[in-house]
Scaffold this motif. Structure first.
Motif, PDB file in Angstrom:
ATOM      1  N   ILE A  12       0.849  -1.188   0.000  1.00  0.00           N
ATOM      2  CA  ILE A  12       0.000   0.000   0.000  1.00  0.00           C
ATOM      3  C   ILE A  12       0.886   1.240   0.000  1.00  0.00           C
ATOM      4  CG2 ILE A  12      -1.791   1.249   1.284  1.00  0.00           C
ATOM      5  CD1 ILE A  12      -2.466  -1.494   2.603  1.00  0.00           C
ATOM      6  N   GLY A  13       0.708   2.107  -0.983  1.00  0.00           N
ATOM      7  CA  GLY A  13       1.499   3.326  -1.039  1.00  0.00           C
ATOM      8  C   GLY A  13       2.845   3.192  -1.731  1.00  0.00           C
ATOM      9  N   ALA A  14       3.081   2.085  -2.417  1.00  0.00           N
ATOM     10  CA  ALA A  14       4.389   1.871  -3.050  1.00  0.00           C
ATOM     11  C   ALA A  14       4.565   2.655  -4.349  1.00  0.00           C
ATOM     12  CB  ALA A  14       4.603   0.373  -3.315  1.00  0.00           C
ATOM     13  N   GLY A  15       3.460   3.104  -4.956  1.00  0.00           N
ATOM     14  CA  GLY A  15       3.554   3.855  -6.199  1.00  0.00           C
ATOM     15  C   GLY A  15       3.108   3.080  -7.427  1.00  0.00           C
ATOM     16  N   PHE A 126       7.548  -5.441  -9.405  1.00  0.00           N
ATOM     17  CA  PHE A 126       7.237  -5.320  -7.978  1.00  0.00           C
ATOM     18  C   PHE A 126       8.025  -4.159  -7.382  1.00  0.00           C
ATOM     19  CE2 PHE A 126       7.278  -6.139  -3.469  1.00  0.00           C
ATOM     20  CZ  PHE A 126       5.979  -6.559  -3.231  1.00  0.00           C
ATOM     21  N   LEU A 127       7.302  -3.190  -6.815  1.00  0.00           N
ATOM     22  CA  LEU A 127       7.920  -2.027  -6.186  1.00  0.00           C
ATOM     23  C   LEU A 127       8.140  -2.331  -4.713  1.00  0.00           C
ATOM     24  CD1 LEU A 127       5.769   0.789  -7.840  1.00  0.00           C
ATOM     25  CD2 LEU A 127       7.965  -0.156  -8.601  1.00  0.00           C
ATOM     26  N   ASN A 137       4.141   8.168   1.752  1.00  0.00           N
ATOM     27  CA  ASN A 137       3.311   8.232   0.550  1.00  0.00           C
ATOM     28  C   ASN A 137       1.824   8.196   0.896  1.00  0.00           C
ATOM     29  OD1 ASN A 137       5.639   8.270  -0.968  1.00  0.00           O
ATOM     30  ND2 ASN A 137       5.548   6.109  -1.531  1.00  0.00           N
ATOM     31  N   ILE A 138       1.470   7.377   1.894  1.00  0.00           N
ATOM     32  CA  ILE A 138       0.075   7.292   2.329  1.00  0.00           C
ATOM     33  C   ILE A 138      -0.406   8.631   2.866  1.00  0.00           C
ATOM     34  CG2 ILE A 138      -1.438   6.282   4.096  1.00  0.00           C
ATOM     35  CD1 ILE A 138       0.167   3.650   3.716  1.00  0.00           C
TER      36      ILE A 138
END
Length: 207
Positions: A12-15, A126-127, A137-138
């Protein structure tokens, strides 16, 4: 580039969605984005996880299946590139984290019926991002229902993805987002584009 169906995954929030948009724009590709905002159980889940986990995951699985089935059926994978910001198996991975054992067993039976009907990606990007970066990022994207996500939950998601990639033969390009900023640095984005010109073995390949 020989890949016709590329999926981008990560915590979650990796881009994921950001990179999917950038690649789709560069290649003029068909873009499949997860429609998380349409899930009416998502805000309720973050408030009362045990009560809403099962309908949350069922809704996600049904929507992901319908979206992938509809778009991939109408797409000629041999002439048009398709880029998605989610892997269908994430339904099962998140269910494993969020559901009680009895619920998960039922969920897995449904998943096993549906999954073989879908086209699998040629390449998974895969980030890989640390929890501190994910949390930043969240907070930056400021979805209200995500602001209370705890570090422990993000670690559990990370471990679940890691375990899956180690145990299943998926052609994967692993990108360390602490070393590559594809959004802010055009040279880093170009590195990803260059990497997509290469052929990879099944398993985890590192950029």
């Amino acid at each position: 580039m020989n890949y016709r169906f590329i999926t981008i995954e990560g915590n979650i929030g990796a881009g994921k969605t950001t990179l999917a948009h950038m690649l789709a724009q560069h290649f003029n590709a068909k873009l499949i984005l997860e429609e998380f905002a349409d899930n009416p159980f998502l805000p309720k889940f973050y408030e009362k996880p045990q009560q809403y986990a099962f309908p949350l995951e069922l809704f996600f699985m049904a929507e992901r299946y319908k979206q992938l089935k509809d778009m991939l059926q109408t797409q000629d994978l041999f002439s048009n590139l398709v880029i998605s910001d989610y892997l269908f198996v994430k339904s099962l991975l998140f269910a494993k984290i969020n559901l009680l054992e009895e619920e998960y067993n039922l969920y897995q039976k449904l998943f096993d019926i549906i999954n073989p009907q879908l086209v699998q990606p040629d390449l998974l990007i895969f980030l890989n991002a640390p929890v501190t970066q994910l949390q930043a990022n969240i907070k930056k994207r400021n979805r209200s229902y995500e602001q209370q996500i705890e570090d422990d939950y993000l670690l559990r998601v990370h471990n679940m993805y890691t375990q899956y990639l180690k145990q299943h033969p998926v052609r994967t390009l692993m990108i360390d987002t602490t070393k590559i900023d594809f959004l802010a640095n055009p040279a880093d984005f170009q590195r990803i584009l260059d990497a997509l010109e290469k052929e990879y073995e099944v398993g985890i390949n590192y950029l």
